[in-house]
Design a protein around this motif. Sequence first.
Motif, PDB file in Angstrom:
ATOM      1  N   GLN A  17      20.709  43.185  -0.093  1.00  0.00           N
ATOM      2  CA  GLN A  17      21.547  44.157   0.612  1.00  0.00           C
ATOM      3  C   GLN A  17      20.654  44.884   1.622  1.00  0.00           C
ATOM      4  O   GLN A  17      19.671  45.499   1.244  1.00  0.00           O
ATOM      5  CB  GLN A  17      22.152  45.171  -0.366  1.00  0.00           C
ATOM      6  CG  GLN A  17      22.621  44.621  -1.694  1.00  0.00           C
ATOM      7  CD  GLN A  17      23.941  43.883  -1.622  1.00  0.00           C
ATOM      8  OE1 GLN A  17      24.636  43.964  -0.625  1.00  0.00           O
ATOM      9  NE2 GLN A  17      24.290  43.170  -2.682  1.00  0.00           N
ATOM     10  N   CYS A  18      20.999  44.813   2.893  1.00  0.00           N
ATOM     11  CA  CYS A  18      20.212  45.526   3.914  1.00  0.00           C
ATOM     12  C   CYS A  18      21.089  45.772   5.128  1.00  0.00           C
ATOM     13  O   CYS A  18      21.611  44.825   5.735  1.00  0.00           O
ATOM     14  CB  CYS A  18      18.978  44.718   4.303  1.00  0.00           C
ATOM     15  SG  CYS A  18      18.004  45.460   5.642  1.00  0.00           S
ATOM     16  N   GLN A  22      25.253  42.136   3.582  1.00  0.00           N
ATOM     17  CA  GLN A  22      25.413  42.387   2.158  1.00  0.00           C
ATOM     18  C   GLN A  22      25.619  41.064   1.413  1.00  0.00           C
ATOM     19  O   GLN A  22      26.086  40.080   1.982  1.00  0.00           O
ATOM     20  CB  GLN A  22      26.619  43.300   1.909  1.00  0.00           C
ATOM     21  CG  GLN A  22      26.537  44.639   2.635  1.00  0.00           C
ATOM     22  CD  GLN A  22      25.453  45.544   2.085  1.00  0.00           C
ATOM     23  OE1 GLN A  22      25.340  45.739   0.876  1.00  0.00           O
ATOM     24  NE2 GLN A  22      24.651  46.119   2.965  1.00  0.00           N
ATOM     25  N   LEU A  31      12.764  40.833  -0.881  1.00  0.00           N
ATOM     26  CA  LEU A  31      13.186  42.126  -1.405  1.00  0.00           C
ATOM     27  C   LEU A  31      13.350  42.043  -2.917  1.00  0.00           C
ATOM     28  O   LEU A  31      12.380  41.860  -3.629  1.00  0.00           O
ATOM     29  CB  LEU A  31      14.472  42.578  -0.708  1.00  0.00           C
ATOM     30  CG  LEU A  31      14.382  42.709   0.819  1.00  0.00           C
ATOM     31  CD1 LEU A  31      15.729  43.050   1.421  1.00  0.00           C
ATOM     32  CD2 LEU A  31      13.358  43.760   1.210  1.00  0.00           C
ATOM     33  N   THR A  45      13.111  40.122   5.170  1.00  0.00           N
ATOM     34  CA  THR A  45      12.573  41.461   4.978  1.00  0.00           C
ATOM     35  C   THR A  45      13.579  42.451   5.552  1.00  0.00           C
ATOM     36  O   THR A  45      14.466  42.084   6.336  1.00  0.00           O
ATOM     37  CB  THR A  45      11.212  41.639   5.665  1.00  0.00           C
ATOM     38  OG1 THR A  45      11.347  41.358   7.073  1.00  0.00           O
ATOM     39  CG2 THR A  45      10.175  40.706   5.065  1.00  0.00           C
ATOM     40  N   CYS A  46      13.448  43.701   5.161  1.00  0.00           N
ATOM     41  CA  CYS A  46      14.370  44.742   5.626  1.00  0.00           C
ATOM     42  C   CYS A  46      13.554  45.882   6.214  1.00  0.00           C
ATOM     43  O   CYS A  46      12.759  46.518   5.510  1.00  0.00           O
ATOM     44  CB  CYS A  46      15.235  45.228   4.469  1.00  0.00           C
ATOM     45  SG  CYS A  46      16.518  46.414   4.945  1.00  0.00           S
ATOM     46  N   ASN A  49      16.863  49.240   8.013  1.00  0.00           N
ATOM     47  CA  ASN A  49      18.207  48.687   7.839  1.00  0.00           C
ATOM     48  C   ASN A  49      18.470  47.473   8.731  1.00  0.00           C
ATOM     49  O   ASN A  49      19.629  47.181   9.072  1.00  0.00           O
ATOM     50  CB  ASN A  49      19.280  49.748   8.090  1.00  0.00           C
ATOM     51  CG  ASN A  49      19.343  50.777   6.974  1.00  0.00           C
ATOM     52  OD1 ASN A  49      19.182  50.441   5.805  1.00  0.00           O
ATOM     53  ND2 ASN A  49      19.562  52.026   7.336  1.00  0.00           N
ATOM     54  N   VAL A  51      17.674  43.327   9.010  1.00  0.00           N
ATOM     55  CA  VAL A  51      17.185  42.143   8.310  1.00  0.00           C
ATOM     56  C   VAL A  51      16.391  41.277   9.276  1.00  0.00           C
ATOM     57  O   VAL A  51      16.861  40.946  10.376  1.00  0.00           O
ATOM     58  CB  VAL A  51      18.350  41.329   7.718  1.00  0.00           C
ATOM     59  CG1 VAL A  51      17.819  40.083   7.010  1.00  0.00           C
ATOM     60  CG2 VAL A  51      19.147  42.172   6.736  1.00  0.00           C
TER      61      VAL A  51
END
Length: 276
Positions: A17-18, A22, A31, A45-46, A49, A51
């Motif tokens: 989730q980022c 979702q 993550l 990676t996030c 907010n 991705v």
Amino acid sequence: MHGAEDASYLNCSSAIQCGGLQNVSYPFWGLNRPSYCGLPEFELTCQDNTVLINISNEDYRVLRIDGTSQMTVARNDYWETFCPAKFKNTTQEITNPFSYTTDTVASNLTLYYGCQATTITLATIMTSQFTCIYSGNIVTGYFLTKNVSDVVSSSSVNFSAIVSYFEDCNTSVVLAANQSAIQEIESSPSNTTLVSAIDEGFGLTWTVDTKCSGCLASGGQCGRDNSTGNFVCYCPDKPYSSACPDNLDLISVADLNLNYCKEHENHREHLIGFVI
């Protein structure tokens, strides 16, 4: 009702989730999802907010993930700008397991930086000129949606000089873009349409392991064996090569009943011993 569930199954059951993305799962990992929950090239990676995915040593923003075999990405260093913090000569190289979608133009959009002042007439492409400021210095550049030789008529008296002019620019960067965005630039060339085309991103696709759908249908989670690279279906009791066994629930119920019988028998023997 199951007893203790396999840790790998539980880990791969969680989705990424980022920001606006979702419920992202296989073949992606990162993550909260360990590496065995996806394929090596699909690490996410996030950041703030957003991705990100690294492909061919370049960071891309993941704008959308469509289904299980396609996504839309955009160069992170060119997000909302055509003047990145630093630039280097690059060609748009996407390597296996990714390939471009059919509506992606991979090599037509080229940005030239550090082009020197010239007396050559560039009237046919002057509308594509832009400037960037680096360390207080103005850097002149151009964006073209075709090869220079295709933009300038070969019958032009300045044809060779114009081709050489662009070859002498300090840096050239090739960016992939959606076909409709390229057409928009060509119909209305401006800095605005250029940035819009870059931020719209382009499509990538890949081939999904055929075993994954069967694994999911059996109640498992798709993943891989990091030591062998083989596909693994992580199930509530343990990993399997392709899918969870059909009688997994029956086995769990049988084990539960067996444990109950054993406990009942032990309790009965304890009472008999107490009476004696």
